[in-house]
Design a protein around this motif. Structure first.
Motif, PDB file in Angstrom:
ATOM      1  N   LEU A 111       0.838  -1.203   0.000  1.00  0.00           N
ATOM      2  CA  LEU A 111       0.000   0.000   0.000  1.00  0.00           C
ATOM      3  C   LEU A 111       0.875   1.256   0.000  1.00  0.00           C
ATOM      4  CD1 LEU A 111      -2.882   1.101   0.140  1.00  0.00           C
ATOM      5  CD2 LEU A 111      -2.762   0.925   2.637  1.00  0.00           C
ATOM      6  N   VAL A 112       0.721   2.074  -1.048  1.00  0.00           N
ATOM      7  CA  VAL A 112       1.414   3.369  -1.113  1.00  0.00           C
ATOM      8  C   VAL A 112       0.335   4.455  -1.177  1.00  0.00           C
ATOM      9  CG1 VAL A 112       3.462   2.423  -2.285  1.00  0.00           C
ATOM     10  CG2 VAL A 112       1.578   3.336  -3.652  1.00  0.00           C
ATOM     11  N   SER A 113       0.741   5.717  -1.376  1.00  0.00           N
ATOM     12  CA  SER A 113      -0.291   6.751  -1.519  1.00  0.00           C
ATOM     13  C   SER A 113      -0.190   7.391  -2.890  1.00  0.00           C
ATOM     14  CB  SER A 113      -0.167   7.808  -0.421  1.00  0.00           C
ATOM     15  OG  SER A 113       0.640   8.879  -0.871  1.00  0.00           O
ATOM     16  N   GLU A 114      -1.235   8.110  -3.240  1.00  0.00           N
ATOM     17  CA  GLU A 114      -1.313   8.766  -4.548  1.00  0.00           C
ATOM     18  C   GLU A 114      -0.311   9.915  -4.662  1.00  0.00           C
ATOM     19  OE1 GLU A 114      -5.127  10.608  -5.117  1.00  0.00           O
ATOM     20  OE2 GLU A 114      -4.891  10.826  -7.289  1.00  0.00           O
ATOM     21  N   MET A 115       0.226  10.400  -3.532  1.00  0.00           N
ATOM     22  CA  MET A 115       1.116  11.562  -3.605  1.00  0.00           C
ATOM     23  C   MET A 115       2.592  11.174  -3.502  1.00  0.00           C
ATOM     24  SD  MET A 115       0.809  13.520   0.065  1.00  0.00           S
ATOM     25  CE  MET A 115      -0.965  13.714   0.144  1.00  0.00           C
ATOM     26  N   GLU A 116       2.910   9.869  -3.678  1.00  0.00           N
ATOM     27  CA  GLU A 116       4.314   9.468  -3.518  1.00  0.00           C
ATOM     28  C   GLU A 116       5.207   9.977  -4.646  1.00  0.00           C
ATOM     29  OE1 GLU A 116       5.273   8.188  -0.635  1.00  0.00           O
ATOM     30  OE2 GLU A 116       3.140   8.368  -0.190  1.00  0.00           O
ATOM     31  N   SER A 165       4.921   8.720   2.299  1.00  0.00           N
ATOM     32  CA  SER A 165       5.827   9.827   2.595  1.00  0.00           C
ATOM     33  C   SER A 165       5.376  10.564   3.850  1.00  0.00           C
ATOM     34  CB  SER A 165       5.892  10.798   1.416  1.00  0.00           C
ATOM     35  OG  SER A 165       4.589  11.140   1.014  1.00  0.00           O
ATOM     36  N   HIS A 166       6.353  11.032   4.605  1.00  0.00           N
ATOM     37  CA  HIS A 166       6.064  11.859   5.780  1.00  0.00           C
ATOM     38  C   HIS A 166       5.540  13.211   5.296  1.00  0.00           C
ATOM     39  CE1 HIS A 166       7.657  12.924  10.091  1.00  0.00           C
ATOM     40  NE2 HIS A 166       6.440  13.354   9.892  1.00  0.00           N
ATOM     41  N   VAL A 167       6.234  13.757   4.259  1.00  0.00           N
ATOM     42  CA  VAL A 167       5.850  15.047   3.675  1.00  0.00           C
ATOM     43  C   VAL A 167       5.910  14.917   2.161  1.00  0.00           C
ATOM     44  CG1 VAL A 167       6.577  17.450   3.362  1.00  0.00           C
ATOM     45  CG2 VAL A 167       6.704  16.413   5.637  1.00  0.00           C
ATOM     46  N   SER A 168       4.886  15.464   1.477  1.00  0.00           N
ATOM     47  CA  SER A 168       4.862  15.415   0.007  1.00  0.00           C
ATOM     48  C   SER A 168       5.799  16.463  -0.583  1.00  0.00           C
ATOM     49  CB  SER A 168       3.443  15.674  -0.491  1.00  0.00           C
ATOM     50  OG  SER A 168       3.481  16.150  -1.824  1.00  0.00           O
ATOM     51  N   ASN A 169       6.648  16.042  -1.526  1.00  0.00           N
ATOM     52  CA  ASN A 169       7.597  16.991  -2.135  1.00  0.00           C
ATOM     53  C   ASN A 169       6.916  17.945  -3.112  1.00  0.00           C
ATOM     54  OD1 ASN A 169       7.316  14.639  -3.888  1.00  0.00           O
ATOM     55  ND2 ASN A 169       8.823  15.631  -5.192  1.00  0.00           N
ATOM     56  N   MET A 192       6.744   1.697   6.217  1.00  0.00           N
ATOM     57  CA  MET A 192       7.968   2.392   5.817  1.00  0.00           C
ATOM     58  C   MET A 192       7.638   3.849   5.533  1.00  0.00           C
ATOM     59  SD  MET A 192      10.039   2.568   2.360  1.00  0.00           S
ATOM     60  CE  MET A 192       9.416   4.242   2.238  1.00  0.00           C
ATOM     61  N   ILE A 193       8.436   4.752   6.087  1.00  0.00           N
ATOM     62  CA  ILE A 193       8.208   6.173   5.859  1.00  0.00           C
ATOM     63  C   ILE A 193       9.311   6.752   4.980  1.00  0.00           C
ATOM     64  CG2 ILE A 193       7.921   8.444   6.945  1.00  0.00           C
ATOM     65  CD1 ILE A 193       5.662   6.504   7.662  1.00  0.00           C
ATOM     66  N   ASP A 194       8.898   7.435   3.898  1.00  0.00           N
ATOM     67  CA  ASP A 194       9.831   8.198   3.071  1.00  0.00           C
ATOM     68  C   ASP A 194       9.949   9.582   3.711  1.00  0.00           C
ATOM     69  OD1 ASP A 194      10.964   9.942   1.277  1.00  0.00           O
ATOM     70  OD2 ASP A 194       9.773   9.308  -0.444  1.00  0.00           O
ATOM     71  N   GLY A 195      11.069   9.792   4.375  1.00  0.00           N
ATOM     72  CA  GLY A 195      11.244  11.043   5.131  1.00  0.00           C
ATOM     73  C   GLY A 195      12.058  12.099   4.403  1.00  0.00           C
ATOM     74  N   CYS A 358       8.768  14.532 -10.199  1.00  0.00           N
ATOM     75  CA  CYS A 358       8.811  13.064  -9.978  1.00  0.00           C
ATOM     76  C   CYS A 358       7.563  12.581  -9.249  1.00  0.00           C
ATOM     77  CB  CYS A 358      10.059  12.631  -9.218  1.00  0.00           C
ATOM     78  SG  CYS A 358      11.572  12.954 -10.094  1.00  0.00           S
ATOM     79  N   THR A 359       6.440  13.233  -9.511  1.00  0.00           N
ATOM     80  CA  THR A 359       5.155  12.802  -8.936  1.00  0.00           C
ATOM     81  C   THR A 359       4.097  12.886 -10.036  1.00  0.00           C
ATOM     82  OG1 THR A 359       4.718  15.061  -8.186  1.00  0.00           O
ATOM     83  CG2 THR A 359       5.645  13.559  -6.548  1.00  0.00           C
ATOM     84  N   GLN A 360       4.234  12.104 -11.077  1.00  0.00           N
ATOM     85  CA  GLN A 360       3.267  12.190 -12.182  1.00  0.00           C
ATOM     86  C   GLN A 360       1.841  11.852 -11.735  1.00  0.00           C
ATOM     87  OE1 GLN A 360       5.212  10.017 -15.359  1.00  0.00           O
ATOM     88  NE2 GLN A 360       6.287  11.863 -16.035  1.00  0.00           N
TER      89      GLN A 360
END
Ligand code: PMP
Length: 400
Positions: A111-116, A165-169, A192-195, A358-360
């Motif tokens: 499971l990921v999110s749409e804003m990764e 992600s912790h925060v969306s780029n 897992m957190i993308d920080g 990098c977030t198409q």
């Protein structure tokens, strides 16, 4: 705040004093970090862990001290759970590949999110391809906030891991990762957190968060490029197979069978970027001297000022309007292509980023090809934001 610590900011670009608003892509480096690199190569450069000679021991001690600095910075339980990588991208690839080999099977779900960022999508797609698992996605709403109502359904008996992600780029949203972790853990699913976009803005305590993995890059937190961190709970890392084979990660090699080194070395094959690791330690010391709370306060003030200024420009639309945001603003101007606006802003001496960042999937959500992103660090000023606003007005006039 502390702007004079950053020599690169003193230059002019296109005849104008440089305004650097591309901090989400990479931050600039303070002189102390630059000095650490040259000092390392001038005084103790040597390969680590394998030499009995003086320089090798000095370099090894400094390297392992840096690991303990990172451990304390994110409050990891042990230094063995801090793995040095080349950056967030490599950290996530390591986890997706190694966790995937050990724990993913056909019809499992990730499971990921749409804003990764693509770095937290593609490695999981590769792991899914290899295992026959499927990728599932937590959607976000138009304000750029994750729709957690869907979470209870998305977390099911087939979910093997959540990676968010912790925060969306692109949107700047600070995601409610504690809530996500608690909900996942209630079903015994690791997270897992993308920080990458959080580590320089928000204090991170991996024990308090109780995340299973946390990844970040040094270069987005005033440290050199090419160095990053993967924190993982020992309970997972001990069960996961090595990611790369080579020197350092072995205990005993024969042609029949190889046994692996203990943590953290099992995941650190080959000669590491020792100088860059020391640079990361200096960057952490630097951040702590400034104080994370002071940095956050200054950056929030810049964000508020910029939001007010940019919102006042007619025809400007901001993407990402969550109440919980770090210091970045993504926007478009009327129907003008983001690249044309960015080009004129650059000619006015202001460095912003244009494109899909990098977030198409985020671009697809809003049905746009890209945005212009201005991202602020504590060393930026209100006067620079005024210069950005003037540059946007100019672009509007010129591009109609
Ligand atoms: N995730 C996020 C949220 C990012 O912003 C970035 C960098 N743009 C990455 C991952 C990848 O980081 P790096 O390029 O340093 O590996």
């Amino acid at each position: 705040m502390n702007r004079s610590d950053f020599p690169i900011l003193e230059q002019s670009v296109n005849g104008k004093p440089l305004v650097y608003f591309d901090n989400a892509a990479t931050t600039q480096k303070p002189q102390v970090v630059i000095d650490t690199l040259t000092d390392y190569y001038r005084t103790i450069n040597s390969n680590i862990h394998r030499g009995v000679h003086y320089l090798s021991q000095k370099a090894t001690e400094a390297f392992e001290e840096a690991r303990r600095t990172v451990q304390a910075f994110i409050n990891a339980p042990t230094p063995q759970e801090v793995i040095f990588t080349r950056g967030t991208t490599e950290s996530i690839n390591l986890i997706a590949s190694s966790f995937g080999k050990r724990f993913l099977q056909a019809d499992d779900e990730v499971l990921v999110s749409e804003m990764e960022h693509h770095a937290n999508i593609v490695p999981w797609q590769l792991a899914c391809e290899q295992s026959g698992a499927h990728l599932r996605v937590i959607p976000f709403n138009d304000a750029g906030e994750l729709e957690l109502d869907h979470l209870d359904n998305l977390l099911n008996e087939r979910t093997r891991i959540v990676a968010v992600s912790h925060v969306s780029n692109t949107l700047g949203t600070i995601n409610p990762i504690r809530e996500i972790i608690q909900k996942a853990h209630a079903k015994k699913i690791p997270v897992m957190i993308d920080g990458a976009q959080a580590i320089s803005h928000i204090p991170v305590d991996v024990q308090e968060l109780d995340c299973d993995f946390y990844c970040f890059s040094g270069h987005k937190m005033y440290a050199p490029m090419g160095i990053g961190v993967m924190f993982g709970k020992a309970q997972w890392l001990n069960e996961m197979p090595p990611y790369q084979g080579g020197g350092e990660m072995i205990q005993r090699v024969t042609f029949e069978k190889t046994t692996y080194n203990e943590l953290p070395f099992k995941f650190e094959a080959g000669t590491p970027a020792v100088g860059d690791v020391l640079g990361l330690k200096t960057a952490i010391d630097y951040i702590q001297q400034l104080g994370m709370a002071r940095i956050a306060e200054r950056e929030q003030a810049l964000l508020n000022y910029a939001t007010e200024k940019l919102s006042a420009i007619s025809g400007l639309r901001i993407y990402g309007t969550s109440a919980e945001k770090t210091s970045l603003i993504s926007f478009n101007l009327n129907n003008i292509h983001h690249f044309d606006v960015g080009f004129i802003i650059d000619k006015m001496g202001v460095a912003v980023r244009t494109g899909h960042h990098c977030t198409q999937p985020v671009m697809d959500h809003y049905h746009i090809p890209g945005t212009i992103r201005a991202s602020f660090a504590f060393y930026n000023t209100e006067a620079e934001i005024d210069q950005l606003a003037a540059a946007i007005e100019k672009a509007k006039q010129m591009l109609g």
